[in-house]
Design a protein around this motif. Sequence first.
Motif, short mmCIF file in Angstrom:
data_model
loop_
_atom_site.label_atom_id
_atom_site.label_comp_id
_atom_site.label_asym_id
_atom_site.label_seq_id
_atom_site.Cartn_x
_atom_site.Cartn_y
_atom_site.Cartn_z
N ALA A 112 36.80 63.87 48.09
CA ALA A 112 38.94 63.08 46.91
C ALA A 112 38.21 61.58 47.49
N SER A 113 37.47 61.02 48.51
CA SER A 113 37.45 59.02 48.35
C SER A 113 36.78 58.78 47.00
N SER A 114 36.06 59.69 47.03
CA SER A 114 34.54 58.66 45.89
C SER A 114 35.48 59.32 44.85
N LYS A 115 35.94 60.37 44.29
CA LYS A 115 36.95 60.21 42.94
C LYS A 115 38.00 59.64 42.85
N GLY A 116 38.36 60.08 44.16
CA GLY A 116 39.69 58.44 43.58
C GLY A 116 38.74 56.83 43.35
N ALA A 117 37.47 56.78 44.08
CA ALA A 117 36.90 55.31 43.18
C ALA A 117 36.32 55.82 42.44
N VAL A 118 36.19 57.27 41.51
CA VAL A 118 35.91 57.22 40.11
C VAL A 118 36.68 56.54 38.92
#
Length: 243
Positions: free
Chosen positions: A148-154
């Motif tokens: 989720a933190s990676s997809k927030g960053a995307v």
Amino acid sequence: MRTAVVTGAGSGIGAAVAAALAADGCHVACLDLDGAAAAATAGRLAAASAHEVDVTDARAVEAAVADVEALTGRVDVAAACAGIEVHTTGYDVDLDVHARIHAVNVLGSLITARAAARRMRVHGEGGRIVLIGSINSQVALPGQIAYASSKGAVLMLGKALAVDFAPDAITVNVVGPGITDTPMSAVSLADPERSRRILERVPLGRPADPAEIAAAVAFLASPAASYVTGAFLPVDGGWLALG
Ligand SMILES: NC(=O)c1ccc[n+]([C@@H]2O[C@H](COP(=O)([O-])OP(=O)(O)OC[C@H]3O[C@@H](n4cnc5c(N)ncnc54)[C@H](O)[C@@H]3O)[C@@H](O)[C@H]2O)c1
């Protein structure tokens, strides 16, 4: 004929995006860590090439995009579909695993977008870049610290790139799939209890077919989407609407 670069093209959403862009008349460069899978996708398309590439390897991605440009003379579209998910919680997250998920999902999207945009800028005819976020760009589920933190960053990467690339008429948008029937989600969907719990959250009551995600990507990659940039388009059967 437009040229599209699609990462993660060997499976799931990337393979469906490659097919949709080919149906729209693009030559599709299929990039994947799994070279055989990329070749299998390319083999099903009218005009395509296959490239075994790790999206975290900037040199390899730049080289693949240069090869594609040498082959077709242009790069018009990039769709960054390569991604990985591993269950990690805030208590037990392995930092190397966390870093790898961010490397593939965030850095890989940036590397892909940058390589394509550099070529688009040289040609001076604009371009279309689509990143794949997730409903997890906006909401978290248990066990998704890394994902989720990676997809927030995307999501934020897409907005920031949209602003940077706009002067060159290069649009950047983020598609946010909900649960989609691909190898990534196969384990969850195969478990009756987990599948029931997931699908309870989906107003449409079913997972997406990868082609339904690809249709949104194809729209954002099309000339019709010329004034859409910096946007987040959930394709989630209503998951985020349910709250
Ligand atoms: N399936 C879902 O429910 C779902 C939901 C929301 C978002 N997404 C996102 O959609 C994207 C595609 O997922 P999918 O479901 O099609 O998964 P998938 O596992 O079916 O396909 C992912 C592809 O990416 C490739 N890949 C992985 N790491 C790579 C790397 N380092 N370099 C190059 N290629 C690499 C894999 O080889 C594979 O072919 C991902 O970003 C994923 O996070 C999926």
